[in-house]
Write a protein that holds these residues in place. Structure first.
Motif, PDB file in Angstrom:
ATOM      1  N   HIS A 171       0.853  -1.229   0.048  1.00  0.00           N
ATOM      2  CA  HIS A 171      -0.115   0.097   0.250  1.00  0.00           C
ATOM      3  C   HIS A 171       1.026   1.353   0.084  1.00  0.00           C
ATOM      4  O   HIS A 171       0.610   2.297  -0.584  1.00  0.00           O
ATOM      5  N   LEU A 172       2.064   1.298   0.630  1.00  0.00           N
ATOM      6  CA  LEU A 172       3.052   2.460   0.482  1.00  0.00           C
ATOM      7  C   LEU A 172       3.423   2.682  -0.728  1.00  0.00           C
ATOM      8  O   LEU A 172       3.959   3.575  -1.186  1.00  0.00           O
ATOM      9  N   SER A 173       3.929   1.482  -1.462  1.00  0.00           N
ATOM     10  CA  SER A 173       4.452   1.397  -2.628  1.00  0.00           C
ATOM     11  C   SER A 173       3.452   2.017  -3.588  1.00  0.00           C
ATOM     12  O   SER A 173       3.987   2.562  -4.678  1.00  0.00           O
ATOM     13  N   LEU A 174       2.223   1.592  -3.846  1.00  0.00           N
ATOM     14  CA  LEU A 174       1.248   2.202  -4.491  1.00  0.00           C
ATOM     15  C   LEU A 174       1.099   3.619  -4.352  1.00  0.00           C
ATOM     16  O   LEU A 174       1.195   4.391  -5.418  1.00  0.00           O
ATOM     17  N   TYR A 175       0.987   4.052  -2.897  1.00  0.00           N
ATOM     18  CA  TYR A 175       0.932   5.425  -2.772  1.00  0.00           C
ATOM     19  C   TYR A 175       2.172   6.285  -3.210  1.00  0.00           C
ATOM     20  O   TYR A 175       1.874   7.290  -3.889  1.00  0.00           O
ATOM     21  N   ALA A 176       3.154   5.807  -3.291  1.00  0.00           N
ATOM     22  CA  ALA A 176       4.596   6.337  -3.397  1.00  0.00           C
ATOM     23  C   ALA A 176       4.617   6.442  -5.067  1.00  0.00           C
ATOM     24  O   ALA A 176       5.051   7.766  -5.888  1.00  0.00           O
ATOM     25  N   GLN A 177       4.351   5.581  -5.837  1.00  0.00           N
ATOM     26  CA  GLN A 177       3.889   5.628  -7.346  1.00  0.00           C
ATOM     27  C   GLN A 177       3.161   6.851  -7.862  1.00  0.00           C
ATOM     28  O   GLN A 177       3.394   7.470  -8.652  1.00  0.00           O
ATOM     29  N   LYS A 178       2.030   7.016  -7.084  1.00  0.00           N
ATOM     30  CA  LYS A 178       0.927   7.999  -7.531  1.00  0.00           C
ATOM     31  C   LYS A 178       1.568   9.347  -6.792  1.00  0.00           C
ATOM     32  O   LYS A 178       1.485  10.330  -7.850  1.00  0.00           O
ATOM     33  N   PHE A 180       4.715  10.043  -6.863  1.00  0.00           N
ATOM     34  CA  PHE A 180       5.771  10.329  -7.989  1.00  0.00           C
ATOM     35  C   PHE A 180       5.241  10.881  -9.237  1.00  0.00           C
ATOM     36  O   PHE A 180       5.825  11.942  -9.700  1.00  0.00           O
ATOM     37  N   HIS A 181       4.249  10.348  -9.694  1.00  0.00           N
ATOM     38  CA  HIS A 181       3.838  10.762 -10.893  1.00  0.00           C
ATOM     39  C   HIS A 181       2.884  12.088 -10.747  1.00  0.00           C
ATOM     40  O   HIS A 181       2.766  12.675 -11.627  1.00  0.00           O
ATOM     41  N   LYS A 182       2.355  12.304  -9.635  1.00  0.00           N
ATOM     42  CA  LYS A 182       1.584  13.665  -9.568  1.00  0.00           C
ATOM     43  C   LYS A 182       2.680  14.734  -9.595  1.00  0.00           C
ATOM     44  O   LYS A 182       2.280  15.731 -10.155  1.00  0.00           O
ATOM     45  N   HIS A 183       3.760  14.669  -8.914  1.00  0.00           N
ATOM     46  CA  HIS A 183       4.736  15.569  -8.987  1.00  0.00           C
ATOM     47  C   HIS A 183       5.555  15.811 -10.563  1.00  0.00           C
ATOM     48  O   HIS A 183       5.967  16.771 -10.927  1.00  0.00           O
ATOM     49  N   LEU A 184       5.681  14.474 -11.120  1.00  0.00           N
ATOM     50  CA  LEU A 184       6.658  14.620 -12.301  1.00  0.00           C
ATOM     51  C   LEU A 184       6.112  13.895 -13.333  1.00  0.00           C
ATOM     52  O   LEU A 184       6.708  13.673 -14.364  1.00  0.00           O
ATOM     53  N   GLY A 185       4.823  13.424 -13.406  1.00  0.00           N
ATOM     54  CA  GLY A 185       4.111  12.971 -14.540  1.00  0.00           C
ATOM     55  C   GLY A 185       4.454  13.431 -16.003  1.00  0.00           C
ATOM     56  O   GLY A 185       4.963  12.577 -16.654  1.00  0.00           O
ATOM     57  N   PRO A 186       4.361  14.590 -16.154  1.00  0.00           N
ATOM     58  CA  PRO A 186       4.546  15.391 -17.441  1.00  0.00           C
ATOM     59  C   PRO A 186       5.911  15.208 -18.082  1.00  0.00           C
ATOM     60  O   PRO A 186       6.226  14.905 -19.361  1.00  0.00           O
ATOM     61  N   HIS A 187       6.777  15.364 -17.104  1.00  0.00           N
ATOM     62  CA  HIS A 187       8.178  15.264 -17.482  1.00  0.00           C
ATOM     63  C   HIS A 187       8.464  13.865 -17.619  1.00  0.00           C
ATOM     64  O   HIS A 187       9.453  13.495 -18.560  1.00  0.00           O
ATOM     65  N   ILE A 188       8.185  12.605 -16.995  1.00  0.00           N
ATOM     66  CA  ILE A 188       8.630  11.316 -17.203  1.00  0.00           C
ATOM     67  C   ILE A 188       7.827  11.156 -18.396  1.00  0.00           C
ATOM     68  O   ILE A 188       8.533  10.534 -19.343  1.00  0.00           O
ATOM     69  N   SER A 290       9.532  19.381  -3.864  1.00  0.00           N
ATOM     70  CA  SER A 290       8.670  18.625  -3.043  1.00  0.00           C
ATOM     71  C   SER A 290       8.206  19.545  -1.841  1.00  0.00           C
ATOM     72  O   SER A 290       9.034  20.005  -0.826  1.00  0.00           O
ATOM     73  N   LYS A 291       6.885  19.776  -1.531  1.00  0.00           N
ATOM     74  CA  LYS A 291       6.580  20.485  -0.534  1.00  0.00           C
ATOM     75  C   LYS A 291       5.617  19.743   0.704  1.00  0.00           C
ATOM     76  O   LYS A 291       4.787  20.150   1.498  1.00  0.00           O
ATOM     77  N   SER A 292       6.090  18.235   0.543  1.00  0.00           N
ATOM     78  CA  SER A 292       5.290  17.480   1.548  1.00  0.00           C
ATOM     79  C   SER A 292       5.825  17.617   2.616  1.00  0.00           C
ATOM     80  O   SER A 292       7.182  17.911   3.078  1.00  0.00           O
ATOM     81  N   HIS A 293       5.079  17.474   3.842  1.00  0.00           N
ATOM     82  CA  HIS A 293       5.533  17.724   5.241  1.00  0.00           C
ATOM     83  C   HIS A 293       5.950  16.234   5.822  1.00  0.00           C
ATOM     84  O   HIS A 293       5.999  16.188   6.971  1.00  0.00           O
ATOM     85  N   MET A 301       9.911   8.976  -2.733  1.00  0.00           N
ATOM     86  CA  MET A 301       9.776   9.672  -4.079  1.00  0.00           C
ATOM     87  C   MET A 301      11.495   9.380  -4.173  1.00  0.00           C
ATOM     88  O   MET A 301      12.000   9.147  -5.524  1.00  0.00           O
ATOM     89  N   LEU A 302      12.490   9.629  -3.324  1.00  0.00           N
ATOM     90  CA  LEU A 302      13.661   9.518  -3.653  1.00  0.00           C
ATOM     91  C   LEU A 302      14.291   8.109  -4.253  1.00  0.00           C
ATOM     92  O   LEU A 302      15.212   7.852  -4.926  1.00  0.00           O
ATOM     93  N   MET A 303      13.445   6.971  -3.642  1.00  0.00           N
ATOM     94  CA  MET A 303      13.812   5.712  -4.055  1.00  0.00           C
ATOM     95  C   MET A 303      13.494   5.610  -5.476  1.00  0.00           C
ATOM     96  O   MET A 303      13.901   4.598  -6.175  1.00  0.00           O
TER      97      MET A 303
END
Length: 385
Positions: A171-178, A180-188, A290-293, A301-303
């Protein structure tokens, strides 16, 4: 009276010297003193010591366990678990973390126990960021390691196994993928590689931390690191994670590709990526802050990045290790001559294929070249006089 006062003063000085000497010896051998004290006053500890001796004398075939005490935060936990697995394999022991350990909330750890092994004997590692070879030859008995064990050399020979073990919960891996793509999707989607930049400031800026040898990586280091990475991977986007993101927004600005690369290099990028508009070469390389707290959000995301630029500390270190790409680290840590500088061995802490850069990396290379050229010319002139 005067002579008696002198004698008393001399006696007092001798007593103070003896006390100072005993105190110094007690501090140097503090682990032995603690062990002796516990042996004298704690019956259960004394029983454990006798049982440990039985392991040595009787060569019992029952399994021996090794664990690690909780120390620090996420990066330290990962070093503790990873090094523990390597140390256990080298000694033929069974490693474990308690199931209550906070690292279990992030990773599906294989080596866990619900309760401690019996009769744990403490072994200490007092040096940060340093490989201690004696850890690969532990005494007999169930062992609890107290201290750092912060070196990639402890687990270099089990890396494949370790990467299989350190799996993030689904569940954490799925959340991380989402995320990551929220922040960088267009660039990827545009085909850019993602280069992470981790900036640790916060606690390393305090006077107490600086006195020990901690420091932060300055703006000039990140400028050098970004230029270095873009020469290798020009069509990229930077992702910045930090405990001081406002400082990063003000200070970390990527260069313009046209100012960095030759026309031939730019033409090759265009040839390899026909969809690229030439106008992007006249703009700054894109950067996402990243402005995440949540430190875990940043870490997850670093991973997932392709390559990594790290500053100081174990948090960024492990983000880069998981990413498995090209890694640049700040060579100005720790502060020269400090306590941590004397205790740290950089070769033990940073893998040999990671690249060290400082604030003057490019200047130093240029200066060295001109110095070499100058002395070569001087030597040539002497020969032909």
């Amino acid at each position: 009276m005067h002579r008696n006062a002198q004698k008393r003063l001399a006696l007092l000085v001798k007593v103070l010297l003896v006390v100072a000497g005993i105190s110094y010896l007690a501090w140097v051998n503090r682990h032995l003193v603690i062990h002796a004290g516990k042996f004298l006053i704690d019956g259960s500890y004394r029983s454990c010591v006798h049982r440990r001796r039985n392991y040595e004398l009787e060569e019992k075939s029952s399994p021996l366990y090794v664990t690690k005490r909780i120390h620090g935060r996420l990066g330290n936990w990962l070093f503790g678990y990873s090094s523990l697995l390597g140390i256990a394999k080298a000694n033929g022991y069974l490693p474990y973390f308690l199931s209550s350990h906070p690292l279990n909330s992030y990773f599906q750890l294989s080596h866990v126990r619900s309760s401690p092994a019996e009769c744990l004997f403490d072994v200490y590692d007092d040096l940060p960021c340093t490989y201690t070879s004696s850890m690969m030859n532990l005494p007999s008995g169930n062992i609890s390691i107290d201290g750092y064990i912060q070196s990639w050399k402890y687990f270099r020979f089990i890396e494949k196994e370790l990467r299989q073990d350190l799996k993030v919960h689904p569940h954490l891996s799925l959340y991380a993928q989402k995320l990551f793509h929220k922040h960088l999707g267009p660039h990827i989607a545009a085909g850019r590689l993602v280069i992470s930049i981790h900036v640790r400031r916060g606690d390393v800026l305090t006077p107490e931390a600086r006195k020990l040898g901690f420091c932060h990586a300055p703006k000039e280091y990140f400028d050098n690191a970004m230029r270095y990475m873009l020469k290798l991977f020009p069509y990229s986007v930077f992702l910045v994670a930090s405990d001081d993101i406002e400082w990063c927004i003000d200070n970390i600005k990527p260069p313009i590709l046209k100012d960095l690369l030759s026309e031939a290099k730019l033409s090759k990028i265009k040839h390899d990526n026909p969809k690229i508009k030439s106008s992007v070469f006249n703009e700054r390389v894109p950067i996402v802050y990243s402005k995440s707290h949540s430190s875990w959000d940043d870490f997850s995301m670093l991973m997932l990045c392709n390559h990594s630029i790290i500053s100081v500390g174990t948090f960024g270190w492990w983000g880069a290790w998981f990413a498995k790409g090209h890694v640049v680290y700040y060579d100005g840590f720790p502060l020269p001559g400090s306590k941590i500088d004397h205790e740290t061995n950089k070769e033990d802490f940073f893998p040999s294929d990671w690249v060290a850069l400082s604030t003057g990396a490019f200047l130093k290379c240029g200066t060295s070249f001109f110095l070499l050229l100058f002395f070569t010319l001087q030597f040539t002139l002497i020969l032909y006089k």
